[in-house]
Design a protein around this motif. Structure first.
Motif, PDB file in Angstrom:
ATOM      1  N   GLU A  38      59.161  28.012 -12.151  1.00 43.34           N
ATOM      2  CA  GLU A  38      58.555  28.334 -13.446  1.00 43.34           C
ATOM      3  C   GLU A  38      57.880  27.108 -14.051  1.00 43.34           C
ATOM      4  O   GLU A  38      56.749  27.184 -14.553  1.00 43.34           O
TER       5      GLU A  38
ATOM      6  N   ASP B 288      51.354  34.561 -19.736  1.00 40.77           N
ATOM      7  CA  ASP B 288      51.824  34.523 -18.349  1.00 40.77           C
ATOM      8  C   ASP B 288      51.597  35.872 -17.686  1.00 40.77           C
ATOM      9  O   ASP B 288      52.275  36.844 -17.989  1.00 40.77           O
TER      10      ASP B 288
ATOM     11  N   LYS C 246      54.648  26.316 -12.226  1.00 39.86           N
ATOM     12  CA  LYS C 246      53.586  27.258 -12.613  1.00 39.86           C
ATOM     13  C   LYS C 246      53.006  26.892 -13.981  1.00 39.86           C
ATOM     14  O   LYS C 246      51.785  26.917 -14.185  1.00 39.86           O
TER      15      LYS C 246
ATOM     16  N   HIS D 112      49.694  27.045  -7.780  1.00 34.57           N
ATOM     17  CA  HIS D 112      50.728  26.865  -8.792  1.00 34.57           C
ATOM     18  C   HIS D 112      51.982  26.172  -8.263  1.00 34.57           C
ATOM     19  O   HIS D 112      52.904  25.882  -9.030  1.00 34.57           O
TER      20      HIS D 112
ATOM     21  N   VAL E 177      55.329  34.518  -5.784  1.00 33.84           N
ATOM     22  CA  VAL E 177      54.304  33.487  -5.640  1.00 33.84           C
ATOM     23  C   VAL E 177      52.950  34.078  -5.287  1.00 33.84           C
ATOM     24  O   VAL E 177      51.921  33.420  -5.438  1.00 33.84           O
TER      25      VAL E 177
ATOM     26  N   TRP F 102      50.922  23.730 -13.785  1.00 34.57           N
ATOM     27  CA  TRP F 102      49.654  24.022 -13.113  1.00 34.57           C
ATOM     28  C   TRP F 102      48.678  24.674 -14.083  1.00 34.57           C
ATOM     29  O   TRP F 102      47.499  24.306 -14.145  1.00 34.57           O
TER      30      TRP F 102
END
Length: 324
Positions: free
Chosen positions: A243, A277, A246, A15, A76, A249
């Motif tokens: 953010e 999420d 992520k 990510h 992470v 990704w």
């Protein structure tokens, strides 16, 4: 005028790819990410402005009044821990509760992941003090990791001799189980001597999510205090950039889902269970998880006093990530 260059040491999490590749930029800063094989010691590396840090070690530092690192509520590395308990293939053990009084090896005593895994034992009514714990590397030859921490180990915890490993001790029957955040390569073969303790760890993890509402945080991103003082806008800007990385990704994985045979199934099932999420950033949405972790550090004797969770992320600007 050129933007300040911020150097971060992070492992190569998927990510982070949009941020590493430059698809995501941090306004006002040039972020350079150095990919690391292991979690860096940010304070020990003068060339780093920040990086990936153990949640456990960060929380303990803040509890001790050490604010040299400023933590971002951007985990992470997150993950359920039910999968992290391994036994021999022929073991009669099939549940967390059956580990009472067992001989258990683990890769590090104060580690975030192992703290969360021991919490599962506590939740099942297992007396952690009645376990015979042994600390050592997962496989022979692993070096460069602090497995003990700065505080004295409890009397029922010992360190393996040099040359010994968890997988060898488990295979030889000198351990009943082992805890590890990472799996030995042997587990990915058809002839592995080991298996997960739980026959359906995914069902147990789903039940854990439904009971707690969070996936445990293991590692977070930190910045050195002097860097934040020199660039006060950096923490919020970096949190927003992480953010966005992520999110980009995830969008790409949903489009290019053929990287594993059943990734599309995993993505759709995850979305139905966790929503959009499963690894949210920001202090507010991680408050319950942070509180639970602080409680476990004290309950397990990793830290000698109760920890106020408010000391972990004191910056109100990091409470939530702005809508992208």
């Amino acid at each position: 005028m050129s933007s300040p260059v911020i150097r971060l040491g992070l492992r190569d999490w998927d990510h982070l790819v949009p941020l590493v590749s430059g698809l995501v930029e941090i306004p006002g800063f040039t972020v350079r990410i150095e990919a690391r094989d292991v979690t860096p010691d940010v304070l020990a590396e003068p060339v780093l402005d920040g990086g990936e840090t153990s949640f456990s070690r960060y929380v303990q530092a803040r509890a001790a009044g050490d604010d040299r690192l400023v933590g971002l509520p951007a985990f992470v590395m997150r993950g359920f821990r039910h999968r992290c308990v391994l036994v021999r293939e022929d073991s009669p053990l099939r549940s967390i509760g059956q580990l009472a009084g067992a001989r258990i090896g683990l890769t590090g005593w104060p580690d975030s992941g192992n703290t969360w895994t021991r919490a599962l034992l506590r939740g099942a009514g297992v007396d952690l003090a009645a376990i015979r714990w042994r600390i050592g590397p997962l496989t022979a030859g692993e070096t460069g990791k602090d497995r003990v921490g700065d505080r004295p180990l409890p009397a029922h915890v010992s360190v393996m001799a040099e040359g010994e490993s968890l997988v060898d001790e488990l295979a030889a029957g000198r351990l009943d189980a082992l805890l590890s955040p990472f799996m030995p390569q042997e587990l990915f073969t058809r002839t592995s001597r080991f298996r997960h303790l739980l026959d359906d760890h995914r069902a147990e993890e789903r039940a854990y999510w439904e009971a707690t509402g969070f996936v445990p945080g293991i590692h977070l991103v930190t910045l050195k205090r002097e860097v934040v003082e020199a660039h006060p806008a950096l923490p919020a800007a970096l949190l927003t950039g992480l953010e966005e990385s992520k999110r980009r990704w995830l969008d790409r994985r949903r489009l290019l889902a053929d990287t594993t045979p059943w990734l599309l199934h995993e993505l759709t099932e995850s979305a139905r269970l966790f929503g959009d999420d499963w690894m949210p950033y920001g202090t507010k949405c991680n408050a319950e998880m942070t509180r639970a972790f602080c409680e476990e550090l004290y309950a397990q004797g990793v830290w000698p006093e109760p920890i106020d969770p408010d000391v972990v992320f004191p910056d109100p600007a990091l409470a939530a990530v702005p809508a992208l």
